[in-house]
Design a protein around this motif. Structure first.
Motif, PDB file in Angstrom:
ATOM      1  N   MET A   1       0.835  -1.211   0.000  1.00  0.00           N
ATOM      2  CA  MET A   1       0.000   0.000   0.000  1.00  0.00           C
ATOM      3  C   MET A   1       0.864   1.254   0.000  1.00  0.00           C
ATOM      4  SD  MET A   1      -3.125   1.030   0.103  1.00  0.00           S
ATOM      5  CE  MET A   1      -3.564   2.732  -0.068  1.00  0.00           C
ATOM      6  N   ILE A   2       1.890   1.274   0.859  1.00  0.00           N
ATOM      7  CA  ILE A   2       2.829   2.390   0.922  1.00  0.00           C
ATOM      8  C   ILE A   2       4.243   1.836   0.798  1.00  0.00           C
ATOM      9  CG2 ILE A   2       3.677   4.339   2.295  1.00  0.00           C
ATOM     10  CD1 ILE A   2       1.024   4.208   3.868  1.00  0.00           C
ATOM     11  N   GLU A   3       5.024   2.383  -0.118  1.00  0.00           N
ATOM     12  CA  GLU A   3       6.403   1.932  -0.314  1.00  0.00           C
ATOM     13  C   GLU A   3       7.343   3.132  -0.285  1.00  0.00           C
ATOM     14  OE1 GLU A   3       7.724  -1.084  -0.811  1.00  0.00           O
ATOM     15  OE2 GLU A   3       5.946  -2.350  -1.070  1.00  0.00           O
ATOM     16  N   LEU A   4       8.390   3.027   0.510  1.00  0.00           N
ATOM     17  CA  LEU A   4       9.447   4.035   0.534  1.00  0.00           C
ATOM     18  C   LEU A   4      10.752   3.357   0.168  1.00  0.00           C
ATOM     19  CD1 LEU A   4       7.497   4.536   3.311  1.00  0.00           C
ATOM     20  CD2 LEU A   4       8.810   6.659   3.257  1.00  0.00           C
ATOM     21  N   SER A   5      11.510   3.967  -0.721  1.00  0.00           N
ATOM     22  CA  SER A   5      12.770   3.391  -1.173  1.00  0.00           C
ATOM     23  C   SER A   5      13.861   4.460  -1.183  1.00  0.00           C
ATOM     24  CB  SER A   5      12.607   2.804  -2.579  1.00  0.00           C
ATOM     25  OG  SER A   5      13.824   2.265  -3.049  1.00  0.00           O
ATOM     26  N   GLY A   6      14.764   4.370  -0.213  1.00  0.00           N
ATOM     27  CA  GLY A   6      15.903   5.278  -0.158  1.00  0.00           C
ATOM     28  C   GLY A   6      15.532   6.740  -0.040  1.00  0.00           C
ATOM     29  N   VAL A   7      14.489   7.051   0.710  1.00  0.00           N
ATOM     30  CA  VAL A   7      13.971   8.425   0.767  1.00  0.00           C
ATOM     31  C   VAL A   7      14.886   9.316   1.607  1.00  0.00           C
ATOM     32  CG1 VAL A   7      12.047   9.874   1.507  1.00  0.00           C
ATOM     33  CG2 VAL A   7      11.604   7.665   0.417  1.00  0.00           C
ATOM     34  N   THR A   8      15.256  10.450   1.025  1.00  0.00           N
ATOM     35  CA  THR A   8      16.065  11.439   1.737  1.00  0.00           C
ATOM     36  C   THR A   8      15.337  12.772   1.765  1.00  0.00           C
ATOM     37  OG1 THR A   8      17.256  12.073  -0.286  1.00  0.00           O
ATOM     38  CG2 THR A   8      18.226  10.330   1.070  1.00  0.00           C
ATOM     39  N   LYS A   9      15.601  13.543   2.817  1.00  0.00           N
ATOM     40  CA  LYS A   9      14.987  14.856   2.955  1.00  0.00           C
ATOM     41  C   LYS A   9      15.869  15.729   3.835  1.00  0.00           C
ATOM     42  CE  LYS A   9      11.962  18.246   3.227  1.00  0.00           C
ATOM     43  NZ  LYS A   9      11.704  19.133   2.060  1.00  0.00           N
ATOM     44  N   VAL A  16      17.312  15.359   7.450  1.00  0.00           N
ATOM     45  CA  VAL A  16      16.365  14.770   8.400  1.00  0.00           C
ATOM     46  C   VAL A  16      16.125  13.296   8.104  1.00  0.00           C
ATOM     47  CG1 VAL A  16      14.021  14.925   9.331  1.00  0.00           C
ATOM     48  CG2 VAL A  16      15.249  17.001   8.710  1.00  0.00           C
ATOM     49  N   LEU A  17      16.006  12.942   6.843  1.00  0.00           N
ATOM     50  CA  LEU A  17      15.828  11.547   6.437  1.00  0.00           C
ATOM     51  C   LEU A  17      17.040  11.119   5.620  1.00  0.00           C
ATOM     52  CD1 LEU A  17      12.060  11.592   5.327  1.00  0.00           C
ATOM     53  CD2 LEU A  17      13.014  11.104   7.595  1.00  0.00           C
ATOM     54  N   LYS A  18      17.612   9.985   5.988  1.00  0.00           N
ATOM     55  CA  LYS A  18      18.885   9.553   5.398  1.00  0.00           C
ATOM     56  C   LYS A  18      18.757   8.193   4.716  1.00  0.00           C
ATOM     57  CE  LYS A  18      21.278  12.057   9.099  1.00  0.00           C
ATOM     58  NZ  LYS A  18      22.181  11.961  10.276  1.00  0.00           N
ATOM     59  N   GLY A  19      17.850   8.122   3.767  1.00  0.00           N
ATOM     60  CA  GLY A  19      17.709   6.876   3.022  1.00  0.00           C
ATOM     61  C   GLY A  19      16.734   5.911   3.658  1.00  0.00           C
ATOM     62  N   ILE A  20      15.494   6.352   3.855  1.00  0.00           N
ATOM     63  CA  ILE A  20      14.469   5.534   4.507  1.00  0.00           C
ATOM     64  C   ILE A  20      13.860   4.556   3.505  1.00  0.00           C
ATOM     65  CG2 ILE A  20      12.231   5.539   5.657  1.00  0.00           C
ATOM     66  CD1 ILE A  20      14.408   6.637   7.428  1.00  0.00           C
ATOM     67  N   THR A  21      13.906   3.283   3.836  1.00  0.00           N
ATOM     68  CA  THR A  21      13.282   2.243   3.028  1.00  0.00           C
ATOM     69  C   THR A  21      12.362   1.419   3.915  1.00  0.00           C
ATOM     70  OG1 THR A  21      15.135   2.086   1.472  1.00  0.00           O
ATOM     71  CG2 THR A  21      13.689   0.162   1.653  1.00  0.00           C
ATOM     72  N   GLY A  22      11.124   1.282   3.493  1.00  0.00           N
ATOM     73  CA  GLY A  22      10.160   0.517   4.279  1.00  0.00           C
ATOM     74  C   GLY A  22       8.832   0.429   3.555  1.00  0.00           C
ATOM     75  N   SER A  23       7.888  -0.281   4.141  1.00  0.00           N
ATOM     76  CA  SER A  23       6.592  -0.459   3.491  1.00  0.00           C
ATOM     77  C   SER A  23       5.505  -0.680   4.532  1.00  0.00           C
ATOM     78  CB  SER A  23       6.633  -1.650   2.532  1.00  0.00           C
ATOM     79  OG  SER A  23       6.847  -2.857   3.251  1.00  0.00           O
ATOM     80  N   VAL A  24       4.281  -0.444   4.086  1.00  0.00           N
ATOM     81  CA  VAL A  24       3.097  -0.758   4.870  1.00  0.00           C
ATOM     82  C   VAL A  24       2.166  -1.534   3.955  1.00  0.00           C
ATOM     83  CG1 VAL A  24       1.160   0.122   6.225  1.00  0.00           C
ATOM     84  CG2 VAL A  24       3.332   1.373   6.212  1.00  0.00           C
ATOM     85  N   GLN A  25       1.827  -2.743   4.354  1.00  0.00           N
ATOM     86  CA  GLN A  25       0.948  -3.570   3.534  1.00  0.00           C
ATOM     87  C   GLN A  25      -0.511  -3.206   3.777  1.00  0.00           C
ATOM     88  OE1 GLN A  25       2.501  -5.518   1.299  1.00  0.00           O
ATOM     89  NE2 GLN A  25       4.403  -4.756   2.218  1.00  0.00           N
ATOM     90  N   ARG A  26      -1.360  -3.547   2.821  1.00  0.00           N
ATOM     91  CA  ARG A  26      -2.783  -3.269   2.960  1.00  0.00           C
ATOM     92  C   ARG A  26      -3.340  -3.996   4.190  1.00  0.00           C
ATOM     93  NH1 ARG A  26      -5.561  -1.132  -0.963  1.00  0.00           N
ATOM     94  NH2 ARG A  26      -4.023  -1.860  -2.501  1.00  0.00           N
ATOM     95  N   GLY A  27      -4.055  -3.267   5.040  1.00  0.00           N
ATOM     96  CA  GLY A  27      -4.631  -3.843   6.236  1.00  0.00           C
ATOM     97  C   GLY A  27      -3.681  -3.938   7.411  1.00  0.00           C
ATOM     98  N   GLU A  28      -2.462  -3.432   7.246  1.00  0.00           N
ATOM     99  CA  GLU A  28      -1.451  -3.526   8.297  1.00  0.00           C
ATOM    100  C   GLU A  28      -1.430  -2.258   9.143  1.00  0.00           C
ATOM    101  OE1 GLU A  28       3.115  -5.193   8.442  1.00  0.00           O
ATOM    102  OE2 GLU A  28       2.637  -3.734   6.885  1.00  0.00           O
ATOM    103  N   ASP A  61      -0.218   2.919  -3.178  1.00  0.00           N
ATOM    104  CA  ASP A  61      -1.084   2.089  -4.010  1.00  0.00           C
ATOM    105  C   ASP A  61      -0.619   2.103  -5.461  1.00  0.00           C
ATOM    106  OD1 ASP A  61      -3.157   0.283  -4.147  1.00  0.00           O
ATOM    107  OD2 ASP A  61      -4.699   1.787  -4.537  1.00  0.00           O
ATOM    108  N   GLY A  62       0.698   2.080  -5.642  1.00  0.00           N
ATOM    109  CA  GLY A  62       1.296   2.012  -6.973  1.00  0.00           C
ATOM    110  C   GLY A  62       1.548   3.341  -7.648  1.00  0.00           C
ATOM    111  N   ALA A  63       1.035   4.448  -7.091  1.00  0.00           N
ATOM    112  CA  ALA A  63       1.220   5.774  -7.699  1.00  0.00           C
ATOM    113  C   ALA A  63       2.353   6.513  -6.997  1.00  0.00           C
ATOM    114  CB  ALA A  63      -0.067   6.578  -7.612  1.00  0.00           C
ATOM    115  N   LYS A  64       3.258   7.085  -7.764  1.00  0.00           N
ATOM    116  CA  LYS A  64       4.372   7.813  -7.173  1.00  0.00           C
ATOM    117  C   LYS A  64       3.904   9.127  -6.561  1.00  0.00           C
ATOM    118  CE  LYS A  64       8.985   9.691  -8.017  1.00  0.00           C
ATOM    119  NZ  LYS A  64      10.056   9.951  -8.996  1.00  0.00           N
ATOM    120  N   VAL A  65       4.388   9.413  -5.367  1.00  0.00           N
ATOM    121  CA  VAL A  65       4.058  10.673  -4.696  1.00  0.00           C
ATOM    122  C   VAL A  65       4.970  11.765  -5.240  1.00  0.00           C
ATOM    123  CG1 VAL A  65       3.975  11.902  -2.500  1.00  0.00           C
ATOM    124  CG2 VAL A  65       3.320   9.484  -2.606  1.00  0.00           C
TER     125      VAL A  65
END
Length: 243
Positions: A1-9, A16-28, A61-65
């Motif tokens: 449902m939500i995917e983050l791959s190497g996110v920096t900010k 503040v963010l140094k390469g965040i990778t993680g996910s949240v599955q549907r219903g989780e 949900d598959g769409a890039k933010v």
């Protein structure tokens, strides 16, 4: 449902963010925990497009933010957010706050939105507060209105940014109770929280952030009961220290 791959900010020279990778599955239900300033709220704001991110990728949900893309409106509609400070319109009643989005953003017929708004307020225990203004409500009641407002958009997931941190201690339970019921109904939730009891009982997974990186992650009960990383151990020792 939500995917983050190497996110920096970064904000200026501060990363503040140094390469965040993680996910949240549907219903989780996933809880983000960690010290103040570790990047937890920034992650939520980047997912919802309230902040831009510098590198990596976020998809919902598959769409890039992408804040610059017109699709961000659809992503924000699908990804409701509940804020620490409620963010209710002070000049609108509880019911008017709840139906604002469905009527003006989703263009729903007013009668339909009002009927569902009343049902949602009743669902969060506020059936007698339809016509009350925010100033007439307690902090816990205002946060429950905010949750009803999020649900009114019929989101695929809800982001919670420390939803109980602005509440008096005796009001925390009524908000966590509503969140627990949502989890039991299968709502996808990403929650920034300092409520370790809630995280242990309700979350499927916990991510511990410190200094803009994910230091430890895993099943909620495992991480909170027997953390492996020394930094996680130290943090939990401090926040769970008996009074």
């Amino acid at each position: 449902m939500i995917e983050l791959s190497g996110v920096t900010k970064s904000f200026g020279s501060h990363q503040v963010l140094k390469g965040i990778t993680g996910s949240v599955q549907r219903g989780e239900v996933v809880c983000l925990i960690g010290p103040s300033g570790s990047g937890k709220s920034t992650i939520l704001r980047c997912i919802n497009g309230l902040e831009s991110y510098d590198g990596g990728a976020i998809t919902v949900d598959g769409a890039k933010v992408d804040r610059a893309d017109r699709s961000i409106v659809g992503i924000r509609t699908a990804m409701a957010m509940v804020f620490q400070r409620f963010n209710l319109f002070p000049h609108r009643t509880a019911l008017e706050n709840v139906v604002e989005g469905p009527i003006h953003v989703k263009k729903e017929p007013a009668a339909q939105a009002l009927a569902r708004g009343r049902d949602l307020l009743a669902r969060v225990g506020l059936a007698d507060k339809f016509e009350a203004y925010p100033a007439q409500l307690s902090g816990g009641q205002m946060q429950r209105v905010a949750i009803a407002r999020a649900l009114a958009m019929q989101p695929k997931a809800i982001l919670f940014d420390e939803p109980t941190s602005a509440l008096d201690p005796e009001l925390v339970g009524e908000v966590l109770g509503v969140m627990k019921s949502l989890a039991e109904e299968g709502m996808t939730m990403l929650v920034v929280t300092h409520e370790m009891g809630f995280a242990r009982e309700v979350a499927d997974r916990v991510l511990f952030l410190d200094g803009g990186v994910i230091v430890e992650e895993g099943a909620a009960r495992e991480v909170l009961s027997a953390p492996r990383n020394p930094r996680t151990q130290d943090f939990l020792r401090r926040v769970l220290k008996p009074i």
